[in-house]
Write an enzyme that holds these catalytic residues in place. Structure first.
Site, PDB file in Angstrom:
ATOM      1  N   PRO A 253       0.796  -1.238   0.000  1.00 31.60           N
ATOM      2  CA  PRO A 253       0.000   0.000   0.000  1.00 31.60           C
ATOM      3  C   PRO A 253       0.820   1.276   0.000  1.00 31.60           C
ATOM      4  CG  PRO A 253      -0.848  -1.568   1.601  1.00 31.60           C
ATOM      5  CD  PRO A 253       0.466  -2.105   1.137  1.00 31.60           C
ATOM      6  N   ASP A 276       8.388   3.952  -9.018  1.00 29.96           N
ATOM      7  CA  ASP A 276       7.248   4.748  -9.470  1.00 29.96           C
ATOM      8  C   ASP A 276       7.029   5.929  -8.539  1.00 29.96           C
ATOM      9  OD1 ASP A 276       6.819   3.032 -11.561  1.00 29.96           O
ATOM     10  OD2 ASP A 276       5.366   1.795 -10.472  1.00 29.96           O
ATOM     11  N   LYS A 298       5.649   8.939 -15.175  1.00 35.93           N
ATOM     12  CA  LYS A 298       5.407  10.100 -16.037  1.00 35.93           C
ATOM     13  C   LYS A 298       5.675  11.416 -15.331  1.00 35.93           C
ATOM     14  CE  LYS A 298       1.855   7.721 -18.747  1.00 35.93           C
ATOM     15  NZ  LYS A 298       0.457   7.753 -19.218  1.00 35.93           N
ATOM     16  N   ASP A 331       1.052  -4.864  -5.584  1.00 30.72           N
ATOM     17  CA  ASP A 331       1.596  -6.192  -5.864  1.00 30.72           C
ATOM     18  C   ASP A 331       1.885  -6.313  -7.353  1.00 30.72           C
ATOM     19  OD1 ASP A 331       2.275  -8.817  -6.068  1.00 30.72           O
ATOM     20  OD2 ASP A 331       0.422  -9.617  -5.210  1.00 30.72           O
TER      21      ASP A 331
END
Length: 473
Positions: A253, A276, A298, A331
């Site tokens: 999470p 990320d 991005k 995950d």
């Protein structure tokens, strides 16, 4: 091409994350073997500091009149130091600035602020770092709570804010570190020169030490273990490879405490971490200090941020001999791109491992503002309204006309359910985004590009209904 860099825009959209968060104090370890250390006072607290310093091999000079020596301190002066090079020297007199000359450290138990200030100034003039017990304002260094598996030494500090908390942390760590760790650390110290001579810096040397550490936490070193370790060194040296490997790690999470132990080990063994935007600083803080951290989403300001670019980067880094961790939220096993990344890596002959992340808990979903699943006690599977379901009468009614037909009928039945069967009213369902109309375009569970769970349930439905139709039980 530099394998460590991705193309950047001239003005990055995201600031670089610091590799180290602010520290209240710098943790350092003094080498005191054969050094002179001055301790002022005969209290129990001063005796503990003197014993600790002598255990490090210091020559401890204690300045206190004989009548001021406590029972513990008097017994300590009459005994032997724990370290072969350590010793105690008692001076039956009050301290003077001359007592601090040549001292590597100066420690005192002062009753008044005036005495503490005078001691601190005298130590500064003598060039000795000073510590006044229980008076942080006059301390240039502090003693932490210690976990002793020497040569492994763990010290915990709370910057004087909560010594009781430091002691509680020490007790927790004591239970985690096996007593045999001391023997393994001594063995590592003896093997270090041999390892450096036989294994060049890089993947082979790191692999040896990682296996060494795994053994240290699982077993006690037995006779002959050193020769077995040397044999393993030779094998790693003979099987050298310049190709690295990639580990796809799920961060769960998002909070550091949700990481699995295997995920933490992967982060601590990585050379490069591709992460990320949803990864928190607390998670990245668990990585090896020397590891490069590169954002690849991005929002990172990259001129190229497609999946192919990420795949190319992982391949180029692994071919350069790097250990790469691809760190993603949640995950990775439930993410479509994971399959693409694994296929690309294996097609290039690169080893790829996956470390699953834990699923988001209900509390995390609620904190993030995501609607929670709604359970209907009449259905055998908990689901969100408007999603697929299996109704027992439809699911077990005779032989399937076609593969997965009963499962599809269950889905259609779910789409036609009246709104009043849901625990939520129509207004609440519309507000939460869980309206039944979401089920109008239902996934085909037999199509490979639809949701994996639907395909799995379809196969499950087919097996059961086929068994029922054949007369099975």
């Amino acid at each position: 091409m530099d394998a460590l860099l991705l193309p950047r825009n001239e003005k990055p959209l995201r600031a670089e994350r610091p590799r180290m968060m602010p520290l209240a104090k710098l943790p350092v370890f003094f080498a005191l073997e054969g050094c002179r250390v001055t301790v002022v006072g005969g209290s129990d607290a001063a005796a503990w500091k003197a014993e600790l310093l002598a255990a490090c091999g210091a020559e401890v000079h204690v300045y206190a009149p004989i009548e001021d020596l406590g029972e513990v301190c008097a017994r300590l002066m009459a005994g032997q130091a724990p370290h072969p090079q350590g010793s105690f020297v008692h001076h039956n007199e009050a301290w003077t600035p001359a007592a601090l000359t040549g001292a590597a450290l100066a420690i005192a138990d002062c009753e008044t602020e005036e005495e503490a200030q005078a001691f601190c100034q005298a130590a500064r003039d003598a060039g000795a770092p000073a510590n006044v017990i229980d008076k942080p304002a006059y301390c240039q260094f502090q003693f932490g709570s210690i976990v002793n598996r020497s040569p492994v030494v763990v010290s915990i500090s709370t910057d004087g804010a909560a010594p009781i908390l430091a002691q509680a942390i020490r007790r927790r760590i004591e239970t985690l570190l096996p007593p045999a760790l001391k023997d393994w650390a001594s063995l590592a110290q003896a093997l270090r020169e041999t390892v450096n001579a036989r294994l060049k810096p890089g993947a082979a040397r790191r692999a040896f030490w990682e296996r060494f550490v795994d053994r240290a936490f699982q077993e006690t070193p037995e006779e002959g273990v050193e020769m077995r370790l040397v044999t393993e060194m030779d094998r790693l040296s003979a099987n050298r490879t310049d190709t690295g490997r990639v580990t796809l790690v799920g961060a769960g999470p998002g909070e550091a405490e949700h990481l699995t132990l295997k995920a933490v080990r992967a982060l601590q063994a990585a050379d490069i971490i591709l992460f990320d935007g949803g990864i928190s600083d607390e998670v990245l803080e668990l990585a090896r200090r020397e590891a490069h951290r590169l954002p690849v989403d991005k929002r990172s300001g990259r001129t190229r941020h497609g999946q192919e670019d990420v795949n190319d980067t992982m391949v180029s880094l692994a071919r350069a001999g790097k250990r790469v961790v691809r760190l993603t939220s949640g995950d990775p096993m439930t993410c479509e791109r994971t399959g693409e990344e694994i296929v690309r890596l294996r097609n290039c002959g690169i080893l790829a491992d996956v470390v699953p992340g834990i699923a988001a808990t209900n509390s995390e979903i609620d904190r993030l503002g995501v609607p929670l699943p709604v359970r209907n006690p009449a259905d055998p599977i908990s689901r969100r309204p408007g999603r697929w379901s299996m109704q027992p009468p439809t699911f077990l009614s005779g032989r399937c006309g076609s593969r997965g037909e009963s499962f599809k009928q269950g889905i259609v039945h779910e789409a036609r359910r009246p709104a009043d069967r849901s625990p939520l009213g129509e207004t609440e369902r519309a507000r939460s985004g869980l309206a039944v109309t979401r089920a109008h375009r239902m996934p085909d569970p037999l199509r490979r590009n639809d949701r994996p769970i639907a395909a799995a349930l379809a196969r499950f439905a087919y097996l059961i209904t086929s068994r029922v139709g054949a007369g099975g039980s």
